[in-house]
Design an enzyme around this catalytic site. Structure first.
Site, PDB file in Angstrom:
ATOM      1  N   SER A  48       0.794  -1.223   0.000  1.00 57.38           N
ATOM      2  CA  SER A  48       0.000   0.000   0.000  1.00 57.38           C
ATOM      3  C   SER A  48       0.826   1.273   0.000  1.00 57.38           C
ATOM      4  CB  SER A  48      -0.945  -0.005   1.191  1.00 57.38           C
ATOM      5  OG  SER A  48      -0.210  -0.068   2.395  1.00 57.38           O
TER       6      SER A  48
ATOM      7  N   HIS B 119      -5.539  -4.193  -1.638  1.00 57.62           N
ATOM      8  CA  HIS B 119      -5.342  -3.094  -2.585  1.00 57.62           C
ATOM      9  C   HIS B 119      -5.323  -3.610  -4.025  1.00 57.62           C
ATOM     10  CE1 HIS B 119      -4.665   0.355   0.102  1.00 57.62           C
ATOM     11  NE2 HIS B 119      -4.191  -0.544   0.937  1.00 57.62           N
TER      12      HIS B 119
ATOM     13  N   LYS C 197     -12.502  -1.054   0.360  1.00 58.61           N
ATOM     14  CA  LYS C 197     -11.735  -0.202  -0.545  1.00 58.61           C
ATOM     15  C   LYS C 197     -12.452  -0.152  -1.900  1.00 58.61           C
ATOM     16  CE  LYS C 197      -7.281  -0.616   1.785  1.00 58.61           C
ATOM     17  NZ  LYS C 197      -7.734  -1.024   3.077  1.00 58.61           N
TER      18      LYS C 197
END
Lengths: 84, 415
Positions: B190, B218, B249
């Site tokens: 990240s 991610h 996310k």
């Protein structure tokens, strides 16, 4: 003996924590390892295991603090404490 | 009373020390829904200002997507607000199991169990499956939640230098005496935005008889040509033993996470993982919306394609202007500034220019590696990016850092 141990620990730290292509990191016996951000407290565990195997000692978890592992000199002092 | 004046002073002094070390985190109040453009009150008390958001994990732009909001409304109306129970007592609705099955199909794994967050999935997974005869070998830059999870587990712990396959191989050799070896890595890291070398990790795992756990938080929804994640990108679908990922996310961005993978391992998590056993079931409103997200991204790659285009355009644009970037192919594009104060100054100046992008410095990233981490979204249009590039150019000129590489920036500002 003490110089040998210092050199051995320094070499281990270099091998284990410094990238091969890293030209910026300068490493000596007093370089702050953990507070300097080179060794994180997570990978400190493998350093502790290495010392215990290499020198046939047991370092109690309570003594394996980030402060006690913060330089090669401090590490060598800690190891000596637990050697016969 | 235990919370006496001495106690109060002690805790207050800890806060003061945090502030003095420059580590105090102030929260900025956003007066709008999450999106490419948001209204931010900063500093506190100022009238909200419209800015372009370059630091959300809203990769697919689904956080405020009308269809997702619609599904949330339906879920709320039809299945209520809360479950008032953990999953194994009376907290499992049919839609919880449907969502688990949809995620299994999307990630091409064997089974999935939902957690309140990926933080909880990572905190619970290791202890549920491994014991003191085993070893966990983790990349040094894995997410904090993985480190917490490993600490809760009695297995031996070791780590390898970030993405250093030779070092990983040495560790695998070293631990051949253990019952099981589990290699742990993030899919996309990240802070740097780089991808794990998953194809090489799969080879090593096979050669040294190790299992693999991938945290694809991610990546899920957009990395790989149909967005399944880093395992798709490297052509190793079906080869991951455990995938943990988040719904917080790209996947709508509300909350929730999961453990997906080998069916026995997933079932062990359902039976034993403490954050699963002792947390409430995910609320129906989030389950229903997340289901719509999985449906949307299974039907079309339009949003991840746009994100990929945006990331390429943005990276090229910043590079042409003369910023020093971390190389990579994800929508995380770190602008390297090296000096902590410089990263704060640039972030503040960007805000004045209408761009919300946060500076990161030690201890979030190593000392001397301060940066502005920019993150792209499918919600960004080209106009947003052009506006933001112009703002970056202006701020870069003000600080005279354009065209400078690491050594020059450190020479001028210090590390």
């Amino acid at each position: 003996m003490s110089e040998d141990m210092k050199e051995m620990v320094l070499e281990y730290v270099r091998e284990e924590y410094v990238d091969e292509d890293d030209e910026d990191t300068e490493l000596d016996y007093d370089t702050p390892l953990i507070s300097g951000g080179l060794v994180d407290s997570f990978s400190m565990v493998s350093l502790k295991v290495f010392l215990e195997k290499k020198y046939h000692i047991q370092i109690p978890d309570a003594k394996a603090t980030p402060e006690a592992f913060d330089s090669v000199n401090k590490i060598v002092a800690l190891v000596k404490e637990y050697q016969d | 009373m235990a919370y006496n004046e001495a106690a109060r002073q002690h805790f207050a002094s800890e806060l003061t020390a945090t502030r003095e070390a420059g580590l105090f985190k102030d929260e900025r109040y956003i007066h709008s829904a999450q999106g490419a453009e948001i209204e931010v009150e900063f500093p506190a008390g100022s009238p909200p200002k419209k800015v372009i958001n370059m630091c959300a994990n809203n990769y697919l732009g689904l956080s405020s997507h009308p269809e997702v909001i619609g599904a949330a409304h339906e879920g709320l109306e039809e299945r209520g607000y809360g479950m008032s129970s953990v999953r194994f007592i009376c907290g499992t609705q049919d839609i919880h199991r449907e969502l688990e099955e949809s995620i299994t199909a999307f990630l091409e794994t064997e089974d999935t169990v939902l957690f309140p967050s990926c933080m909880d999935a990572n905190a619970g997974v290791f202890e549920a499956i491994l014991g003191d005869e085993d070893v966990i070998i983790a990349d040094r830059l894995v997410h904090a939640s993985i480190i917490d999870g490993i600490r809760l587990c009695s297995a031996h712990q070791d780590s390898f230098k970030h993405s250093d396959m030779k070092h990983l191989e040495r560790k695998l050799e070293l631990h051949q005496d253990k019952r099981f070896r589990l290699i742990v890595t993030d899919g996309v890291f990240s802070m740097d935005g780089d991808l794990a070398k998953l194809d090489e990790i799969v080879d090593l795992a096979e050669r040294y008889d190790a299992m693999i756990m991938l945290d694809d938080s991610h990546a899920t929804g957009f990395i790989g040509k149909t967005g399944k994640g880093v395992h798709e990108h490297f052509g190793v679908l079906g080869r991951m033993d455990i995938i943990t990922t988040t719904l917080g996310k790209a996947m709508g961005g509300a909350s929730g996470g999961c453990v997906s993978g080998r069916k026995e391992l997933v079932e062990l998590c359902r039976q034993r993982a403490r954050p699963y056993l002792f947390s409430n079931a995910m609320p129906p409103v989030i389950v229903a919306a997340a289901q719509r997200v999985v449906d949307l991204i299974s039907q079309t790659t339009e949003r991840r394609d746009k994100l990929e285009w945006n990331a390429g355009y943005w990276r090229q644009g910043l590079s042409d202007i003369g910023f020093d970037l971390r190389p990579g192919e994800s929508p995380i594009v770190p602008v390297m500034l090296y000096n902590a104060k410089l990263s704060q100054d640039v972030s503040r100046d960007l805000f004045d220019e209408g761009i919300y992008a946060v500076g990161f410095f030690f201890p979030v990233v190593p000392k001397g590696q301060a940066r502005i981490r920019t993150q792209l979204s499918a919600a960004h249009d080209k106009e947003h990016l052009d506006f933001a590039l112009e703002a970056f150019r202006k701020v870069g000129e003000k600080h005279q850092i354009l065209g400078l590489k690491k050594k020059d920036i450190i020479a001028r500002f210090g590390a």
